[in-house]
Motif scaffolding. Structure first.
Motif, short mmCIF file in Angstrom:
data_model
loop_
_atom_site.label_atom_id
_atom_site.label_comp_id
_atom_site.label_asym_id
_atom_site.label_seq_id
_atom_site.Cartn_x
_atom_site.Cartn_y
_atom_site.Cartn_z
N LEU A 142 -36.50 46.81 71.39
CA LEU A 142 -36.30 48.15 70.86
C LEU A 142 -37.34 48.35 69.78
CD1 LEU A 142 -32.42 48.38 70.50
CD2 LEU A 142 -33.84 50.00 71.74
N SER A 143 -38.24 49.29 69.97
CA SER A 143 -39.30 49.51 68.99
C SER A 143 -39.29 50.93 68.48
CB SER A 143 -40.68 49.18 69.59
OG SER A 143 -40.99 50.08 70.63
N VAL A 144 -39.65 51.08 67.20
CA VAL A 144 -39.74 52.39 66.55
C VAL A 144 -41.12 52.46 65.91
CG1 VAL A 144 -38.79 53.95 64.82
CG2 VAL A 144 -37.27 52.44 66.12
N ALA A 145 -41.97 53.34 66.44
CA ALA A 145 -43.34 53.49 65.92
C ALA A 145 -43.46 54.81 65.17
CB ALA A 145 -44.35 53.44 67.07
N VAL A 187 -39.56 56.04 69.98
CA VAL A 187 -38.56 54.97 70.15
C VAL A 187 -38.64 54.51 71.60
CG1 VAL A 187 -36.15 54.31 69.96
CG2 VAL A 187 -37.10 56.05 68.42
N ARG A 188 -38.83 53.22 71.79
CA ARG A 188 -38.95 52.66 73.14
C ARG A 188 -37.95 51.51 73.33
NH1 ARG A 188 -44.56 53.35 71.97
NH2 ARG A 188 -45.56 54.87 73.36
N ALA A 189 -37.47 51.36 74.57
CA ALA A 189 -36.63 50.23 74.96
C ALA A 189 -37.17 49.69 76.26
CB ALA A 189 -35.18 50.67 75.12
N VAL A 190 -37.69 48.47 76.23
CA VAL A 190 -38.29 47.86 77.41
C VAL A 190 -37.81 46.42 77.56
CG1 VAL A 190 -40.36 49.31 77.30
CG2 VAL A 190 -40.33 47.11 76.11
N GLU A 247 -38.10 56.64 74.92
CA GLU A 247 -38.43 56.10 76.23
C GLU A 247 -37.58 54.85 76.47
OE1 GLU A 247 -42.56 55.23 76.24
OE2 GLU A 247 -43.18 57.22 75.54
N ALA A 248 -36.91 54.81 77.62
CA ALA A 248 -36.08 53.64 77.93
C ALA A 248 -36.06 53.43 79.43
CB ALA A 248 -34.65 53.83 77.42
N ALA A 249 -36.05 52.19 79.85
CA ALA A 249 -35.96 51.86 81.28
C ALA A 249 -34.63 52.37 81.83
CB ALA A 249 -36.09 50.36 81.48
N PRO A 250 -34.56 52.75 83.13
CA PRO A 250 -33.34 53.34 83.69
C PRO A 250 -32.12 52.43 83.55
CG PRO A 250 -35.20 53.62 85.19
CD PRO A 250 -35.67 52.71 84.10
N VAL A 251 -32.27 51.18 83.92
CA VAL A 251 -31.15 50.23 83.83
C VAL A 251 -31.57 49.08 82.94
CG1 VAL A 251 -29.58 48.73 85.09
CG2 VAL A 251 -30.39 50.85 86.15
N LEU A 252 -31.05 49.08 81.72
CA LEU A 252 -31.47 48.06 80.76
C LEU A 252 -30.25 47.64 79.93
CD1 LEU A 252 -34.12 46.67 80.15
CD2 LEU A 252 -34.50 48.30 78.32
N PRO A 253 -29.38 46.76 80.50
CA PRO A 253 -28.16 46.40 79.78
C PRO A 253 -28.41 45.31 78.73
CG PRO A 253 -28.25 45.24 81.86
CD PRO A 253 -29.49 46.11 81.81
N VAL A 254 -27.59 45.32 77.71
CA VAL A 254 -27.64 44.28 76.69
C VAL A 254 -26.21 44.05 76.20
CG1 VAL A 254 -27.97 45.87 74.76
CG2 VAL A 254 -28.82 43.53 74.57
#
Length: 375
Positions: free
Chosen positions: A299-302, A288-291, A251-258
């Motif tokens: 960035l989380s991994v559960a 796996v999530r990116a918020v 799961e990741a937000a549509p526009v999430l630059p880093v």
């Protein structure tokens, strides 16, 4: 007459002051008590010289003159005595401070000097206490790193010895013709290839870890989308997850630059996902999530590993740590370097990595700034 008295007094004072400074320069390497005594003597001598000059100039004779000189002499002795007492106190305080420093051993902490110290020496004492505390923490870190290195060498030696022994046995069986049927030969060849691949991954991890510890990890940061990073990480471990029977979800937000090095950060994320898959039972799920969260991305991994013992949580990212139940890894386990490498990569990005027990397992989390110099 007043100008003459001022001239005489100033002249005598300057002469005595010059002599005092010269004496202090000669005694600059001696005790501070002696230097304070010299200062007191110079002060008293300059005062006496001025009073004597005034007395002579005013032509005071007889009993009044003796009274004036006696009073001045007694006052000078009192001042000198007070200066000596102060000097002794300062010297005693400095000796207590030196004794406190000399009492420190490699296995003990700095204990401040007993009793009250002058303000300047008290400041020095506090500075020494802080310095020794930093040294102690540094020694503890070095001992921990040395212990981790020894443990790593022992574990890697074991992990190398076991597959090498197996491959040697299979190679000898093939060379001696002990194994001749095509099915067994093919199985031996496949097993040797798998072991070679595993050893290659282990060598790669050791090389990466050595670069991190040596500060030789060179990042090439650029603006990247975490959606792509998550997708690439999941694609790279899909085969391992299927073989283990573990479901993967991203799961990741549509526009999430880093602003980060895509290859290195991707490696850190893959290490976390691989670790989660290895510890998740069949039919379990790895998410796996990116918020975005208040100027940072998470960035989380559960996983569903059942949780990590509380005593082991602070050591999870240590080099070669696997936990007591996994000291002898199976074929799909690494050398215990993946999480240590992930931490090194994240910290090189000026980020933070942590782990907490959550639900049916644990959650590893990477925090990074959303933007960087490219803005």
């Amino acid at each position: 007459m007043i100008l003459q008295i001022v001239a005489v007094t100033a002249g005598l004072g300057l002469v005595i002051a010059g002599l005092g400074l010269a004496l202090l320069w000669l005694l600059r390497g001696r005790s501070i008590g002696i230097m304070l005594a010299v200062v007191a003597v110079v002060t008293v001598a300059a005062t006496l010289a001025g009073v004597v000059a005034i007395t002579i100039e005013m032509i005071i004779d007889g009993h009044p003159k003796n009274v004036v000189l006696t009073v001045v002499g007694v006052a000078g002795l009192v001042g000198l005595g007070v200066a000596m007492v102060v000097a002794r106190q300062v010297v005693a305080a400095s000796r207590r401070l030196v004794a406190a420093v000399e009492a420190v051993s490699p296995s003990s902490d700095f204990v401040p000097a007993s009793g009250r110290l002058p303000a300047e020496l008290e400041t020095i004492s506090r500075a020494l206490e802080q310095a020794y505390e930093r040294l102690r923490e540094g020694r503890e870190r070095e001992r921990a790193l040395e212990g981790a290195r020894r443990e790593l060498v022992a574990w890697v030696s074991h992990d190398l010895r076991t597959p090498l022994a197996g491959m040697r046995a299979m190679v000898e069986a093939l060379e001696d013709g002990v194994v001749a049927d095509e099915k067994t030969v093919r199985r031996y060849h496949n097993q040797i290839r798998l072991e070679v691949d595993r050893l290659s991954h282990m060598v790669d991890d050791l090389f990466e870890l050595s670069r991190i510890h040596a500060g030789a990890l060179r990042l090439v940061p650029r603006r990247i989308g975490l959606g792509d990073l998550v997708a690439d990480a999941l694609a790279g471990v899909e085969a391992l997850a299927k073989a283990k029977g573990v479901r993967l979800t991203g799961e990741a937000a549509p526009v999430l630059p880093v602003y980060a090095d895509a290859a290195e950060l991707g490696r850190a994320l893959r290490n976390l996902v691989v670790n989660a898959i290895r510890h998740t039972p069949e039919d379990g799920t790895v998410v796996v999530r990116a918020v975005a969260d208040d100027g940072t991305v998470r960035l989380s991994v559960a996983d569903c590993c059942g949780g990590i013992p509380e005593d082991d949580l602070p050591r999870v990212f240590d080099v070669a740590f696997r936990g007591e139940a996994a000291r002898t890894p199976g074929p799909d386990r690494g050398a215990g370097l993946g999480l240590a490498i992930a931490r090194g990569i994240v910290e090189a990005h000026e980020g933070a990595i942590a782990v907490v027990n959550e639900g049916a397992g644990c959650r590893f989390e990477i925090r990074l700034p959303i933007s960087g110099p490219a803005d």
